[in-house]
Design a protein around this motif. Structure first.
Motif, PDB file in Angstrom:
ATOM      1  N   LEU A 195      -4.253   5.551   0.352  1.00  0.00           N
ATOM      2  CA  LEU A 195      -4.290   5.750   1.798  1.00  0.00           C
ATOM      3  C   LEU A 195      -3.094   5.075   2.473  1.00  0.00           C
ATOM      4  CD1 LEU A 195      -5.719   6.747   4.373  1.00  0.00           C
ATOM      5  CD2 LEU A 195      -7.035   4.622   4.372  1.00  0.00           C
ATOM      6  N   LYS A 196      -2.768   3.873   2.034  1.00  0.00           N
ATOM      7  CA  LYS A 196      -1.633   3.162   2.626  1.00  0.00           C
ATOM      8  C   LYS A 196      -0.323   3.913   2.379  1.00  0.00           C
ATOM      9  CE  LYS A 196       0.599  -1.361   2.873  1.00  0.00           C
ATOM     10  NZ  LYS A 196       0.805  -1.195   4.318  1.00  0.00           N
ATOM     11  N   LEU A 197      -0.189   4.499   1.197  1.00  0.00           N
ATOM     12  CA  LEU A 197       1.005   5.279   0.890  1.00  0.00           C
ATOM     13  C   LEU A 197       1.133   6.471   1.833  1.00  0.00           C
ATOM     14  CD1 LEU A 197       3.431   5.871  -0.971  1.00  0.00           C
ATOM     15  CD2 LEU A 197       1.842   7.142  -2.451  1.00  0.00           C
ATOM     16  N   VAL A 198       0.020   7.145   2.077  1.00  0.00           N
ATOM     17  CA  VAL A 198       0.016   8.290   2.994  1.00  0.00           C
ATOM     18  C   VAL A 198       0.377   7.844   4.402  1.00  0.00           C
ATOM     19  CG1 VAL A 198      -1.425  10.074   4.064  1.00  0.00           C
ATOM     20  CG2 VAL A 198      -1.641   9.600   1.620  1.00  0.00           C
ATOM     21  N   ASP A 200       2.126   5.245   5.271  1.00  0.00           N
ATOM     22  CA  ASP A 200       3.521   4.784   5.336  1.00  0.00           C
ATOM     23  C   ASP A 200       4.525   5.934   5.250  1.00  0.00           C
ATOM     24  OD1 ASP A 200       2.578   2.227   5.524  1.00  0.00           O
ATOM     25  OD2 ASP A 200       2.929   1.715   3.408  1.00  0.00           O
ATOM     26  N   THR A 201       4.199   6.955   4.480  1.00  0.00           N
ATOM     27  CA  THR A 201       5.172   8.038   4.250  1.00  0.00           C
ATOM     28  C   THR A 201       4.961   9.253   5.155  1.00  0.00           C
ATOM     29  OG1 THR A 201       3.771   8.933   2.477  1.00  0.00           O
ATOM     30  CG2 THR A 201       5.491   7.358   1.850  1.00  0.00           C
ATOM     31  N   LYS A 202       3.721   9.522   5.516  1.00  0.00           N
ATOM     32  CA  LYS A 202       3.424  10.718   6.303  1.00  0.00           C
ATOM     33  C   LYS A 202       2.886  10.411   7.703  1.00  0.00           C
ATOM     34  CE  LYS A 202       2.400  13.526   2.220  1.00  0.00           C
ATOM     35  NZ  LYS A 202       1.409  14.402   1.554  1.00  0.00           N
ATOM     36  N   GLY A 203       2.561   9.157   7.950  1.00  0.00           N
ATOM     37  CA  GLY A 203       2.053   8.788   9.274  1.00  0.00           C
ATOM     38  C   GLY A 203       0.544   8.623   9.293  1.00  0.00           C
ATOM     39  N   HIS A 204       0.080   7.884  10.301  1.00  0.00           N
ATOM     40  CA  HIS A 204      -1.344   7.586  10.388  1.00  0.00           C
ATOM     41  C   HIS A 204      -2.197   8.819  10.706  1.00  0.00           C
ATOM     42  CE1 HIS A 204      -1.326   3.205   9.944  1.00  0.00           C
ATOM     43  NE2 HIS A 204      -0.133   3.240  10.532  1.00  0.00           N
ATOM     44  N   GLU A 205      -1.611   9.804  11.341  1.00  0.00           N
ATOM     45  CA  GLU A 205      -2.357  11.033  11.613  1.00  0.00           C
ATOM     46  C   GLU A 205      -2.757  11.711  10.308  1.00  0.00           C
ATOM     47  OE1 GLU A 205      -1.925  15.289  14.030  1.00  0.00           O
ATOM     48  OE2 GLU A 205      -0.400  13.718  14.258  1.00  0.00           O
ATOM     49  N   SER A 206      -1.838  11.709   9.351  1.00  0.00           N
ATOM     50  CA  SER A 206      -2.150  12.278   8.035  1.00  0.00           C
ATOM     51  C   SER A 206      -3.199  11.433   7.323  1.00  0.00           C
ATOM     52  CB  SER A 206      -0.880  12.358   7.182  1.00  0.00           C
ATOM     53  OG  SER A 206       0.050  13.241   7.748  1.00  0.00           O
ATOM     54  N   GLY A 207      -3.094  10.104   7.503  1.00  0.00           N
ATOM     55  CA  GLY A 207      -4.094   9.212   6.916  1.00  0.00           C
ATOM     56  C   GLY A 207      -5.476   9.457   7.486  1.00  0.00           C
ATOM     57  N   ASP A 208      -5.535   9.706   8.805  1.00  0.00           N
ATOM     58  CA  ASP A 208      -6.824  10.002   9.446  1.00  0.00           C
ATOM     59  C   ASP A 208      -7.415  11.313   8.917  1.00  0.00           C
ATOM     60  OD1 ASP A 208      -6.596   7.715  10.941  1.00  0.00           O
ATOM     61  OD2 ASP A 208      -5.916   8.722  12.768  1.00  0.00           O
ATOM     62  N   LYS A 209      -6.561  12.296   8.716  1.00  0.00           N
ATOM     63  CA  LYS A 209      -7.029  13.580   8.176  1.00  0.00           C
ATOM     64  C   LYS A 209      -7.557  13.414   6.756  1.00  0.00           C
ATOM     65  CE  LYS A 209      -4.069  16.589  10.962  1.00  0.00           C
ATOM     66  NZ  LYS A 209      -2.965  17.591  10.959  1.00  0.00           N
ATOM     67  N   GLY A 232     -11.495   0.154   6.442  1.00  0.00           N
ATOM     68  CA  GLY A 232     -10.503   1.216   6.617  1.00  0.00           C
ATOM     69  C   GLY A 232     -10.577   2.315   5.592  1.00  0.00           C
ATOM     70  N   ASP A 233     -10.602   1.962   4.293  1.00  0.00           N
ATOM     71  CA  ASP A 233     -10.590   2.984   3.245  1.00  0.00           C
ATOM     72  C   ASP A 233     -11.784   2.888   2.302  1.00  0.00           C
ATOM     73  OD1 ASP A 233      -9.915   0.613   2.092  1.00  0.00           O
ATOM     74  OD2 ASP A 233      -8.054   1.314   1.150  1.00  0.00           O
ATOM     75  N   GLU A 234     -12.781   2.074   2.640  1.00  0.00           N
ATOM     76  CA  GLU A 234     -13.949   1.872   1.781  1.00  0.00           C
ATOM     77  C   GLU A 234     -15.203   2.520   2.370  1.00  0.00           C
ATOM     78  OE1 GLU A 234     -12.947  -2.313  -0.514  1.00  0.00           O
ATOM     79  OE2 GLU A 234     -14.062  -2.397   1.393  1.00  0.00           O
ATOM     80  N   PHE A 235     -15.934   3.185   1.495  1.00  0.00           N
ATOM     81  CA  PHE A 235     -17.153   3.880   1.887  1.00  0.00           C
ATOM     82  C   PHE A 235     -18.287   3.479   0.946  1.00  0.00           C
ATOM     83  CE2 PHE A 235     -13.669   6.273   3.490  1.00  0.00           C
ATOM     84  CZ  PHE A 235     -14.108   6.953   4.624  1.00  0.00           C
ATOM     85  N   VAL A 236     -19.484   3.367   1.497  1.00  0.00           N
ATOM     86  CA  VAL A 236     -20.669   3.104   0.672  1.00  0.00           C
ATOM     87  C   VAL A 236     -21.704   4.171   0.989  1.00  0.00           C
ATOM     88  CG1 VAL A 236     -22.586   1.538   0.204  1.00  0.00           C
ATOM     89  CG2 VAL A 236     -20.279   0.619   0.502  1.00  0.00           C
ATOM     90  N   ARG A 263      -8.069  13.859  -6.771  1.00  0.00           N
ATOM     91  CA  ARG A 263      -8.500  12.472  -6.993  1.00  0.00           C
ATOM     92  C   ARG A 263      -8.404  11.679  -5.686  1.00  0.00           C
ATOM     93  NH1 ARG A 263      -6.758  10.379 -12.913  1.00  0.00           N
ATOM     94  NH2 ARG A 263      -8.442   8.951 -12.391  1.00  0.00           N
ATOM     95  N   ILE A 264      -8.999  12.237  -4.673  1.00  0.00           N
ATOM     96  CA  ILE A 264      -8.912  11.683  -3.323  1.00  0.00           C
ATOM     97  C   ILE A 264      -9.440  10.253  -3.225  1.00  0.00           C
ATOM     98  CG2 ILE A 264     -11.152  12.612  -2.592  1.00  0.00           C
ATOM     99  CD1 ILE A 264      -9.902  13.148   0.144  1.00  0.00           C
ATOM    100  N   ALA A 265     -10.387   9.885  -4.120  1.00  0.00           N
ATOM    101  CA  ALA A 265     -10.960   8.538  -4.066  1.00  0.00           C
ATOM    102  C   ALA A 265     -11.432   8.105  -5.441  1.00  0.00           C
ATOM    103  CB  ALA A 265     -12.123   8.497  -3.076  1.00  0.00           C
ATOM    104  N   SER A 266     -11.486   6.795  -5.614  1.00  0.00           N
ATOM    105  CA  SER A 266     -12.103   6.210  -6.810  1.00  0.00           C
ATOM    106  C   SER A 266     -13.513   5.789  -6.432  1.00  0.00           C
ATOM    107  CB  SER A 266     -11.302   4.997  -7.275  1.00  0.00           C
ATOM    108  OG  SER A 266      -9.996   5.371  -7.635  1.00  0.00           O
ATOM    109  N   PHE A 267     -14.414   5.790  -7.415  1.00  0.00           N
ATOM    110  CA  PHE A 267     -15.796   5.447  -7.067  1.00  0.00           C
ATOM    111  C   PHE A 267     -16.495   4.756  -8.238  1.00  0.00           C
ATOM    112  CE2 PHE A 267     -16.547   9.108  -9.580  1.00  0.00           C
ATOM    113  CZ  PHE A 267     -17.900   9.150  -9.921  1.00  0.00           C
ATOM    114  N   GLY A 268     -17.572   4.061  -7.897  1.00  0.00           N
ATOM    115  CA  GLY A 268     -18.455   3.450  -8.870  1.00  0.00           C
ATOM    116  C   GLY A 268     -19.867   3.534  -8.341  1.00  0.00           C
ATOM    117  N   TYR A 269     -20.844   3.424  -9.203  1.00  0.00           N
ATOM    118  CA  TYR A 269     -22.224   3.565  -8.733  1.00  0.00           C
ATOM    119  C   TYR A 269     -23.179   2.697  -9.540  1.00  0.00           C
ATOM    120  CZ  TYR A 269     -22.615   6.799 -12.709  1.00  0.00           C
ATOM    121  OH  TYR A 269     -22.596   7.352 -13.949  1.00  0.00           O
TER     122      TYR A 269
END
Length: 305
Positions: A195-198, A200-209, A232-236, A263-269
Motif C-alpha cells: 500500500l505504501k508503494l502505491v 508513494d508512486t501513484k498517489g494516495h487516491e490510488s491507495g484509497d481505491k 491504515g492497511d490492516e483489516f480483521v 495478491r492484493i493482501a496477505s492474510f492469516g486466520y
C-alpha cells in the motif's frame, strides 16, 4: 365517557414505558389494576347508556339519567392512582418528565371532578383537558423516538470507516466484546500488500481505491460477518459460530480470491472459543506476517515501512 377509559389505559401504558426495567413487575400489576377497573367502567357506561340510566331523551332534549353523576367516579379513581404512581416513582421516570406529566393529569382530574360536582358543567372542558394530555404524550413519544434514532445514527457514524464503509477501530472493539461469549469464533487478519508503494508512486487516491477494492472483496467473501478496518492497511474479519471444516474451506477460497486479485493482501486466520478472542487475533496476525514474508520473497518487491 367510554373513550376516557381507553385514554386512561393509554396513559398508563405510556407511564410504564418511562419506568425502568427493575420496576416492570410493579408497573405490570398497576397496569392490570387499571385494565380491570376501566373494563368495569366501560361495561357500566354501556349498560347505563342502553338502559337510560346515564342519559335519556325527553321531548327531543338530551338529559342526564340518575346514574350520570357516577360516570366520573372510576375515571377519577384511576387518575388519582396514576398521580400517586407518578409522584412515588418520579425519580425512576425522570423528575422533569414526571412534573410535566403530573400537571397534565392534574388538569384532567380537576376537569373530571368539576363534572362530578356539577353535572351542568360543560363537559367540553374535560374533553379539552384530555386532548391536551394526548397531544403531550404524542409529542413526548415523538421526541423520544427522534432522540433514539439520532443516537443510533451517531453511534453508527462513530463506528464506521468513512473510506470503506466497514467498521472502524471503535466498531472493532465493540465486536470483540460482543463475540467474547460465543463458543466458536473464526478470525481473519489481513494486511494490504504494498500500500505504501502505491501511495508513494501513484498517489494516495490510488491507495484509497486499492483499499476500497479490497473492502469489496471482503464484503463479497464474508457478507454476514464482521469486517473491520483497524488501521491504515490492516483489516480483521470476525466470523461467529465458525465450523472448523467449513471455515478452512472458506479460507482456502478467500486465499485464491486474493491471488486472483494480484495478491492484493496477505492474510492469516485462526479459530477457537470467543473467550480467548484476543489470542485468536494474535495467532492470525502472526500467520499473516508469515504470508507477508512469502509475498515479498516471491515478488521481489521492496518492503517499505
Amino acid at each position: 365517557f367510554a373513550f376516557i377509559d381507553f385514554l386512561i389505559v393509554f396513559y398508563v401504558l405510556y407511564l410504564r414505558c418511562l419506568v425502568k426495567e427493575k420496576l416492570k413487575t410493579l408497573s405490570k400489576w398497576f397496569l392490570i389494576y387499571i385494565l380491570v377497573v376501566c373494563s368495569i367502567d366501560f361495561v357500566f357506561i354501556n349498560v347505563a347508556s342502553f338502559t337510560g340510566g346515564l342519559f335519556y331523551i325527553e321531548n327531543g332534549i338530551l338529559k342526564d339519567g340518575p346514574l350520570a353523576s357516577f360516570a366520573s367516579i372510576i375515571p377519577a379513581i384511576c387518575l388519582i392512582s396514576i398521580l400517586i404512581i407518578v409522584f412515588v416513582r418520579r425519580k425512576r421516570i425522570g423528575f422533569r418528565t414526571s412534573m410535566i406529566l403530573s400537571v397534565y393529569i392534574m388538569i384532567d382530574f380537576v376537569a373530571a371532578g368539576l363534572v362530578f360536582i356539577n353535572p351542568d358543567f360543560d363537559f367540553s372542558w374535560t374533553a379539552t383537558a384530555i386532548s391536551m394530555l394526548v397531544i403531550y404524550v404524542m409529542i413526548q413519544s415523538n421526541i423520544i423516538a427522534e432522540n433514539r434514532l439520532r443516537a443510533e445514527i451517531y453511534n453508527d457514524l462513530s463506528t464506521k470507516d468513512v473510506l470503506t464503509g466497514l467498521k472502524n477501530r471503535r466498531g472493532y472493539e465493540q465486536v470483540l466484546v460482543d463475540v467474547s461469549k460465543s463458543t466458536s469464533v473464526g478470525v481473519v487478519f489481513c494486511d494490504i500488500n504494498s500500500l505504501k508503494l502505491v501511495n508513494d508512486t501513484k498517489g494516495h487516491e490510488s491507495g484509497d481505491k486499492l483499499l476500497q477494492r479490497f473492502a469489496n472483496i471482503c464484503i463479497t467473501a464474508f457478507p454476514n460477518d464482521y469486517i473491520c478496518r483497524i488501521s491504515g492497511d490492516e483489516f480483521v474479519i470476525i466470523v461467529e459460530n465458525a465450523d472448523m471444516e467449513s471455515f478452512d474451506v472458506k479460507m482456502e477460497r478467500f486465499g485464491r480470491e486474493l491471488i486472483e486479485n494480484d495478491r492484493i493482501a496477505s492474510f492469516g486466520y485462526s479459530i477457537g472459543n470467543g473467550s480467548v478472542i484476543l489470542d485468536l487475533v494474535k495467532e492470525s496476525e502472526q500467520m499473516m506476517y508469515k504470508d507477508k514474508e512469502v509475498y515479498y520473497k516471491e515478488t521481489g518487491k521492496e518492503r517499505r515501512i
